[in-house]
Design a protein around this motif. Structure first.
Motif, PDB file in Angstrom:
ATOM      1  N   THR A  42       0.810  -1.223   0.000  1.00 52.86           N
ATOM      2  CA  THR A  42       0.000   0.000   0.000  1.00 52.86           C
ATOM      3  C   THR A  42       0.840   1.269   0.000  1.00 52.86           C
ATOM      4  O   THR A  42       0.314   2.355  -0.246  1.00 52.86           O
ATOM      5  CB  THR A  42      -0.942   0.023   1.216  1.00 52.86           C
ATOM      6  N   ASP A  77      -0.888  -4.555   3.267  1.00 53.93           N
ATOM      7  CA  ASP A  77      -0.489  -3.532   4.225  1.00 53.93           C
ATOM      8  C   ASP A  77       0.593  -4.131   5.126  1.00 53.93           C
ATOM      9  O   ASP A  77       0.297  -4.962   5.990  1.00 53.93           O
ATOM     10  CB  ASP A  77      -1.698  -3.087   5.053  1.00 53.93           C
ATOM     11  N   SER A 128      -1.920   4.015  -0.381  1.00 57.12           N
ATOM     12  CA  SER A 128      -2.599   4.182   0.908  1.00 57.12           C
ATOM     13  C   SER A 128      -3.307   5.533   0.983  1.00 57.12           C
ATOM     14  O   SER A 128      -4.389   5.650   1.569  1.00 57.12           O
ATOM     15  CB  SER A 128      -1.603   4.049   2.059  1.00 57.12           C
TER      16      SER A 128
END
Length: 355
Positions: free
Chosen positions: A45, A68, A110
């Protein structure tokens, strides 16, 4: 039960022949569709948006799972729709727009996930399926959540082994379709059965501004738009995946061009618009869409005017989730004599986009 794509010699009981495809998908697990060797592209991310979309192009994939590293888990998917959202939200014509594009492409994935969460009011749910669940459940998840890709995630290990798609599921079913009993509805047309979109089909013209086409993709949740002439005859099609060609040619800051101009950047492997006639039977439509390896067919009348669109998701929903079962006396269906082809040899890696 089937292991490795082969039937055992058990007998399946069905209440109606019309439910045969639904029962077939219930009898197979997602694990059965995972090839012996496959490629899986995963993005962290924290990867910049620009690098992520270039990686999609380089690896010839349409979407990728997002990992992540801080949470130590998969959190979602990066898709072509995300790319379109980014372009549509931040595009402005002129120098200011170009500067804006340069800055936004360096932002991390992100960051955009947070922006999308603000827009939608909630984080998008990450839809996955366990390899031990049935293909019927996979179709149900794809259709219910209106997604085109379903990661096969092992809950015990947290690993993703494969990405299921409508095309992969339909191809698997088609491998056996000539061996399975054929329901009577297969000889009716999709229009008669209510499969697909008919009547007021969303279309565009070759001189439609590209930015308007992107807006239509997002506001109507469609994945392709037939391009028609002044008499509504289909001449081409503009699909979501065509948008990624702008990134490949580094011209995604020029969204004020027409669709016709944008199509100049299309991949050379494009083979034209795939159509079916409005009078084609469902079985004929399935054969056409599977052999053409596309996600949808444009339905036309005798004058080549667009009258509808039939997609793989429409077909799978009808065959697997909504079989029109007619009450009949229960009889056994013997599958012991079936000699279907080897699944893993036939399910080759997809290399061409659905148009």
């Amino acid at each position: 039960m089937a292991i490795g794509g082969a039937f055992d010699t058990s007998t399946i009981y069905i209440e109606s022949q019309d439910a045969v495809y639904s029962l077939f998908m219930k009898a197979h697990k997602c694990y059965d569709l995972i090839p012996i060797s496959t490629k899986l592209v995963v993005f962290d991310t924290h990867l910049p948006v620009r690098k992520a979309f270039y990686a999609l192009i380089y690896n010839n994939v349409r979407a990728a799972p997002l990992y992540d590293s801080a949470k130590g888990q998969y959190v979602g998917m990066l898709t072509i729709t995300d790319f379109i959202k980014i372009l549509y939200r931040y595009y402005k014509s002129g120098a200011e727009g170009e500067d804006g594009m340069k800055s936004l492409e360096e932002q991390e994935i992100s960051h955009w996930r947070e922006r999308f969460e603000e827009d939608d009011g909630a984080q998008r749910e990450f839809i996955t399926v366990d390899p031990n669940l049935s293909l019927h459940r996979a179709v149900q998840l794809l259709c219910t959540h209106k997604v085109h890709r379903l990661p096969v995630l092992d809950q015990a290990t947290g690993n993703i082994s494969y990405i299921l798609t409508h095309k992969r599921l339909m191809k698997f079913l088609y491998l056996y379709i000539h061996d399975l009993p054929r329901p009577s509805f297969m000889e009716k047309t999709p229009r008669e059965l209510g499969i697909g979109s008919w009547g007021e089909v969303l279309t565009i013209h070759s001189d439609t501004p590209l930015i308007e086409a992107l807006k239509t993709f997002l506001s109507n949740r469609v994945s392709a738009l037939p391009i028609v002439d002044n008499e509504d005859r289909v001449v081409d099609i503009y699909a979501k995946f065509d948008v990624i060609s702008l990134a490949a040619e580094k011209v995604y800051d020029k969204l004020d061009v027409t669709v016709s101009e944008a199509l100049k950047y299309r991949n050379d492997t494009f083979e034209g618009v795939h159509c079916c006639h409005e009078t084609d039977t469902l079985f004929q439509v399935i054969e056409t869409i599977v052999r053409a390896e596309v996600h949808r067919l444009v339905a036309t009348d005798s004058s080549k005017r667009v009258v509808g669109i039939v997609s793989l998701s429409d077909i799978l929903k009808y065959l697997v989730l909504d079989p029109q079962v007619q009450p009949t006396k229960s009889e056994p269906m013997d599958v012991s004599d079936y000699s279907p082809p080897q699944v893993f040899e036939s399910l080759e890696e997809e290399t061409s986009e659905c148009h």
